[in-house]
Design a protein around this motif. Structure first.
Motif, PDB file in Angstrom:
ATOM      1  N   GLN A 120      35.851  -4.360 -26.479  1.00 32.15           N
ATOM      2  CA  GLN A 120      35.969  -3.057 -27.151  1.00 32.15           C
ATOM      3  C   GLN A 120      34.673  -2.255 -27.084  1.00 32.15           C
ATOM      4  O   GLN A 120      34.679  -1.063 -26.843  1.00 32.15           O
ATOM      5  CB  GLN A 120      36.371  -3.266 -28.607  1.00 32.15           C
ATOM      6  CG  GLN A 120      37.860  -3.571 -28.708  1.00 32.15           C
ATOM      7  CD  GLN A 120      38.274  -3.976 -30.107  1.00 32.15           C
ATOM      8  OE1 GLN A 120      37.447  -4.249 -30.965  1.00 32.15           O
ATOM      9  NE2 GLN A 120      39.566  -4.022 -30.343  1.00 32.15           N
ATOM     10  N   THR A 121      33.543  -2.918 -27.339  1.00 32.62           N
ATOM     11  CA  THR A 121      32.248  -2.229 -27.362  1.00 32.62           C
ATOM     12  C   THR A 121      31.250  -3.056 -26.564  1.00 32.62           C
ATOM     13  O   THR A 121      31.166  -4.256 -26.782  1.00 32.62           O
ATOM     14  CB  THR A 121      31.685  -2.180 -28.816  1.00 32.62           C
ATOM     15  OG1 THR A 121      32.732  -2.430 -29.722  1.00 32.62           O
ATOM     16  CG2 THR A 121      30.943  -0.921 -29.114  1.00 32.62           C
ATOM     17  N   PRO A 122      30.494  -2.432 -25.666  1.00 33.98           N
ATOM     18  CA  PRO A 122      29.502  -3.212 -24.917  1.00 33.98           C
ATOM     19  C   PRO A 122      28.528  -3.884 -25.880  1.00 33.98           C
ATOM     20  O   PRO A 122      28.012  -3.241 -26.797  1.00 33.98           O
ATOM     21  CB  PRO A 122      28.779  -2.161 -24.070  1.00 33.98           C
ATOM     22  CG  PRO A 122      29.624  -0.939 -24.133  1.00 33.98           C
ATOM     23  CD  PRO A 122      30.458  -1.008 -25.365  1.00 33.98           C
TER      24      PRO A 122
ATOM     25  N   VAL B 282      19.531  -5.986 -22.562  1.00 31.68           N
ATOM     26  CA  VAL B 282      20.249  -7.109 -21.953  1.00 31.68           C
ATOM     27  C   VAL B 282      21.720  -7.072 -22.366  1.00 31.68           C
ATOM     28  O   VAL B 282      22.038  -6.938 -23.554  1.00 31.68           O
ATOM     29  CB  VAL B 282      19.634  -8.455 -22.424  1.00 31.68           C
ATOM     30  CG1 VAL B 282      20.336  -9.633 -21.757  1.00 31.68           C
ATOM     31  CG2 VAL B 282      18.151  -8.491 -22.148  1.00 31.68           C
ATOM     32  N   SER B 283      22.611  -7.174 -21.394  1.00 29.51           N
ATOM     33  CA  SER B 283      24.040  -7.197 -21.719  1.00 29.51           C
ATOM     34  C   SER B 283      24.393  -8.557 -22.302  1.00 29.51           C
ATOM     35  O   SER B 283      24.034  -9.599 -21.751  1.00 29.51           O
ATOM     36  CB  SER B 283      24.861  -6.952 -20.461  1.00 29.51           C
ATOM     37  OG  SER B 283      26.205  -7.306 -20.726  1.00 29.51           O
TER      38      SER B 283
ATOM     39  N   ILE C 255      23.074 -15.445 -29.129  1.00 32.26           N
ATOM     40  CA  ILE C 255      23.759 -14.259 -29.666  1.00 32.26           C
ATOM     41  C   ILE C 255      24.234 -14.540 -31.082  1.00 32.26           C
ATOM     42  O   ILE C 255      24.848 -15.576 -31.345  1.00 32.26           O
ATOM     43  CB  ILE C 255      25.008 -13.915 -28.818  1.00 32.26           C
ATOM     44  CG1 ILE C 255      24.619 -13.719 -27.360  1.00 32.26           C
ATOM     45  CG2 ILE C 255      25.729 -12.698 -29.366  1.00 32.26           C
ATOM     46  CD1 ILE C 255      25.823 -13.514 -26.446  1.00 32.26           C
ATOM     47  N   THR C 256      23.955 -13.631 -31.988  1.00 34.52           N
ATOM     48  CA  THR C 256      24.566 -13.705 -33.325  1.00 34.52           C
ATOM     49  C   THR C 256      25.379 -12.426 -33.481  1.00 34.52           C
ATOM     50  O   THR C 256      24.820 -11.345 -33.675  1.00 34.52           O
ATOM     51  CB  THR C 256      23.485 -13.805 -34.422  1.00 34.52           C
ATOM     52  OG1 THR C 256      22.455 -12.867 -34.128  1.00 34.52           O
ATOM     53  CG2 THR C 256      22.883 -15.180 -34.479  1.00 34.52           C
ATOM     54  N   PRO C 257      26.697 -12.538 -33.345  1.00 31.55           N
ATOM     55  CA  PRO C 257      27.517 -11.344 -33.161  1.00 31.55           C
ATOM     56  C   PRO C 257      27.519 -10.302 -34.272  1.00 31.55           C
ATOM     57  O   PRO C 257      27.669  -9.136 -34.021  1.00 31.55           O
ATOM     58  CB  PRO C 257      28.931 -11.880 -33.002  1.00 31.55           C
ATOM     59  CG  PRO C 257      28.803 -13.307 -32.761  1.00 31.55           C
ATOM     60  CD  PRO C 257      27.490 -13.742 -33.311  1.00 31.55           C
TER      61      PRO C 257
ATOM     62  N   ILE D 210      25.126 -23.274 -18.552  1.00 35.57           N
ATOM     63  CA  ILE D 210      25.423 -22.502 -19.773  1.00 35.57           C
ATOM     64  C   ILE D 210      24.435 -21.345 -19.894  1.00 35.57           C
ATOM     65  O   ILE D 210      23.219 -21.558 -19.844  1.00 35.57           O
ATOM     66  CB  ILE D 210      25.317 -23.414 -21.012  1.00 35.57           C
ATOM     67  CG1 ILE D 210      26.334 -24.554 -20.888  1.00 35.57           C
ATOM     68  CG2 ILE D 210      25.544 -22.631 -22.300  1.00 35.57           C
ATOM     69  CD1 ILE D 210      26.062 -25.724 -21.782  1.00 35.57           C
ATOM     70  N   SER D 211      24.961 -20.121 -20.037  1.00 37.00           N
ATOM     71  CA  SER D 211      24.019 -19.003 -20.096  1.00 37.00           C
ATOM     72  C   SER D 211      23.929 -18.323 -21.460  1.00 37.00           C
ATOM     73  O   SER D 211      22.985 -17.586 -21.711  1.00 37.00           O
ATOM     74  CB  SER D 211      24.326 -17.969 -19.010  1.00 37.00           C
ATOM     75  OG  SER D 211      25.689 -17.866 -18.782  1.00 37.00           O
ATOM     76  N   PHE D 212      24.913 -18.554 -22.339  1.00 35.88           N
ATOM     77  CA  PHE D 212      24.847 -17.930 -23.667  1.00 35.88           C
ATOM     78  C   PHE D 212      25.123 -18.969 -24.754  1.00 35.88           C
ATOM     79  O   PHE D 212      25.922 -19.885 -24.548  1.00 35.88           O
ATOM     80  CB  PHE D 212      25.908 -16.833 -23.822  1.00 35.88           C
ATOM     81  CG  PHE D 212      25.702 -15.640 -22.935  1.00 35.88           C
ATOM     82  CD1 PHE D 212      24.872 -14.598 -23.331  1.00 35.88           C
ATOM     83  CD2 PHE D 212      26.351 -15.550 -21.717  1.00 35.88           C
ATOM     84  CE1 PHE D 212      24.688 -13.490 -22.520  1.00 35.88           C
ATOM     85  CE2 PHE D 212      26.181 -14.443 -20.893  1.00 35.88           C
ATOM     86  CZ  PHE D 212      25.349 -13.409 -21.300  1.00 35.88           C
TER      87      PHE D 212
END
Ligand code: ATP
Ligand code: MG
Length: 614
Positions: free
Chosen positions: A230-232, A240-241, A443-445, A413-415
């Motif tokens: 939904q949102t980048p 960084v994406s 990542i902490t969403p 594993i990258s994330f």
């Protein structure tokens, strides 16, 4: 001759013939929310957490909007998305309360003499982690006042009260029969614990046809994947994406909750572009709640365990207030700032301390390092270093486990996606990010990590077949006999059949091995012969094992989970008659169907994992 197989193992006759695998993506009958004839107009997910619980839902008419109740605790001046996992049951069991209402009733409305009579249950989900032998009939839970009740009564009250809360709020729009319920469970739980939740949901009024079980980190990842679409998603600097939704991307989702750290490795399949599970879930009892336990231990060490135990037993409600205060304060702790934490203790503690000769200020002043703890009037002041120390052990356990797991995992594993309420802890975020710097992206969403699970469970309910691959947590097999071979079979398992034929009993015929991947909807077939010409039924005992390679069903760490009995009324064909067993792996369940090929008689079972439960 009548064969009463099913009553005794010794009367179970079968023999191994054939083993073939088919891969079929044919959908099995069962709850789903995506067909035009779908009877459900709502998918509702219940996230039953160790510390907090809540629900989320969507309507079939518009699946992109997922709603949550944002008003938990309104009666006590709070406005939260989740409510404490607290159950309060009256002495005669005629009344039950859940969440803030249970806490409010216990702390404010009960008379002092009633406090010790009512049963208050907290952190009880952990029981299913710790208990090796869970049984819906016999597993008991001890309330704060020492009274024990069957665990299933407590769990089912919790699910029922959450369910009723949602149905009450939506009574204009849905009927109970129109809701598909998704119940979340830790993926690291044993099969028994997962089945225990299914049975508790049935007892709470959610029939099996209306329920799905979702694994917590799987659900959370679905929600994050949806967010990415939904949102980048980018890092805070925007450079960084953080989109994990790309073909071939492999990532870890760690659900860091109150009771458990629950970890899965997933990959976006290059062909289907859907997530698949790459390895068996891992994790352990390292949740944010362990920090509260450290706090409890700190007070015990400062004021004396015996005295503190006495206080907790005498004034469970006042103890409850102390923990509640700590729970609020622990969330405001900075990873770096030197700001002490102040906690106000209730009057009940002060009067208990004075009647038990506890000198609070003096005890605090003796704590090393000096000045780290001080007491004034009704408050304890805890230095930020001591506060951070309370988190240390739990954060280290999570970080070490992740490190060991990631460095030994053969996938690229990258994330690392951190979800669950404990992932909101800045101290933990910092420690994990620092440890994995240069190795993978952490990542902490969102601001409320606890909500990823419940919202993701709704996404799962909308499309239960979304995970195209899972990994077996145990080895599963069916017990059978095979021709006796003195070189490979133990003599004590030798049995003699019709015509003096020697067979080896208790042979474990493997359906799937632990750590083996299985596709969504995959069906495996096994065929068994009758071993007596006039047997008129066949019982197929299904076994699970923690071992990867199992030869016999009497090996250690191997246990029976179901008996499947199929009638064989047509006797023509004698021992040439065959029963075909179809094992279907779909969603989070394994179902087994046995078909007598001569009569077309079938028996089906969803593995129940409890030998003596019906
Ligand atoms: N900002 C924060 N700092 C520190 N701890 C936090 C913070 N926010 C939440 N927590 C902790 O996270 C835990 C709650 O997380 P969550 O709500 O995901 O758990 P749960 O779903 O109840 O448990 P589980 O998933 O293990 O069954 C609690 O121990 C809480 O104290
Ligand atoms: Mg949780």
């Amino acid at each position: 001759m009548m064969d009463m197989s099913g009553l005794f193992l010794s009367s179970v006759y079968r023999s191994w013939v054939d083993n073939e695998r088919t891969q079929s993506f044919k959908e099995e009958a069962g709850p789903k929310a995506e067909t035009p004839e779908n009877p459900f107009c709502m998918v509702a997910a219940i996230d039953f957490g160790t510390t907090f619980s809540g629900y989320a839902y969507s309507f079939t008419s518009n699946e992109s909007d997922i709603y949550i109740n944002a008003n938990w605790g309104a009666s006590v001046g709070q406005q939260l998305y989740r409510t404490p996992t607290t159950v309060l049951i009256s002495p005669d069991q005629s009344e039950a309360y859940f969440g803030f209402e249970a806490q409010q009733k216990f702390l404010e409305e009960l008379e002092p003499e009633e406090v010790s009579e009512w049963c208050l249950f907290e952190r009880f989900k952990m029981k299913l982690n710790a208990e090796l032998e869970i049984n819906p009939r016999t597993t008991m839970l001890q309330a704060d006042n020492g009274t024990s009740l069957p665990a299933q009564v407590v769990f089912s009250h919790a699910i029922r009260l959450l369910k009723e809360h949602l149905l009450e709020s939506q009574k204009q729009s849905v009927l109970a029969t129109e809701v598909l319920w998704v119940i979340t469970v830790p993926s690291v739980w044993s099969d028994q614990a997962k089945e225990f939740m299914r049975l508790s949901a049935i007892k709470a009024g959610i029939p099996r046809e209306q329920q799905l079980i979702a694994y917590e980190p799987e659900a959370a990842s679905l929600y994050y994947l949806k967010q990415c679409k939904q949102t980048p998603q980018r890092n805070p600097a925007g450079t960084v994406s953080l989109d994990i939704n790309k073909p071939g991307v492999t990532f870890i989702v760690a659900d860091l909750g109150g009771g458990t750290a629950d970890i899965t490795v997933q990959q976006i399949d290059r062909t289907t572009l859907k997530p698949k599970i790459l390895s068996r879930p891992t994790g352990g009892p390292w949740g944010g709640d362990a920090v509260n336990v450290e706090f409890e231990k700190l007070l015990d060490s400062v004021f004396g365990k015996e005295k503190m135990d006495g206080f907790r037993a005498l004034h469970p409600d006042h103890w409850h207030r102390i923990i509640r205060e700590f729970e609020i304060k622990k969330r405001t702790l900075s990873p770096v700032k030197q700001v002490p934490t102040r906690l106000v203790f209730p009057a009940g503690f002060l009067s208990y301390a004075s009647s038990h000769q506890m000198s609070l200020a003096e005890s605090c002043s003796m704590y090393e390092p000096k000045g780290a703890l001080t007491w004034s009037i009704d408050k304890i002041r805890i230095s930020s270093d001591v506060m951070r120390g309370l988190f240390e052990r739990t954060i280290k356990a999570i970080s070490d486990h992740l490190w060991e797991f990631i460095t030994t995992n053969e996938n690229n594993i990258s994330f690392l996606v951190l979800v669950g309420g404990f992932s909101d802890c800045p101290l933990l975020q910092e420690a994990i990010t620092e440890r994995f710097k240069g190795r993978l992206k952490v990542i902490t969403p969102g601001n409320d990590g606890g909500l990823c699970v419940v919202k993701g469970a709704v996404v799962y309910g909308q499309n239960p077949a979304i995970f195209k691959q899972r990994v077996a947590g145990y080895t599963y097999g069916i017990e059978c006999v095979e021709p006796f071979d003195k070189n490979s079979h133990p003599i004590e398992l030798k049995e003699v059949y019709e015509g003096g034929v020697e067979k080896c009993a208790r042979v474990f015929k493997t359906i799937i091995k632990k750590d083996e991947s299985v596709k969504e909807g995959e069906v495996r077939k096994l065929r068994f012969h009758a071993v007596r010409s006039r047997q008129n039924s066949m019982t197929l005992p299904v076994y699970a094992s923690e071992k990867k390679d199992v030869k016999f069903t009497n090996e250690e760490k191997t246990w029976k989970i179901a008996d499947l009995e199929v009638r064989m009324p047509i006797q023509k064909g004698g021992t040439k008659r065959q029963v075909e067993v179809l094992i279907n792996f779909s969603r989070t369940t394994i179902s087994v169907r046995a078909l007598d090929l001569a009569s077309n008689n079938t028996t089906e079972a969803t593995l129940n994992f409890f030998n003596d439960y019906s």
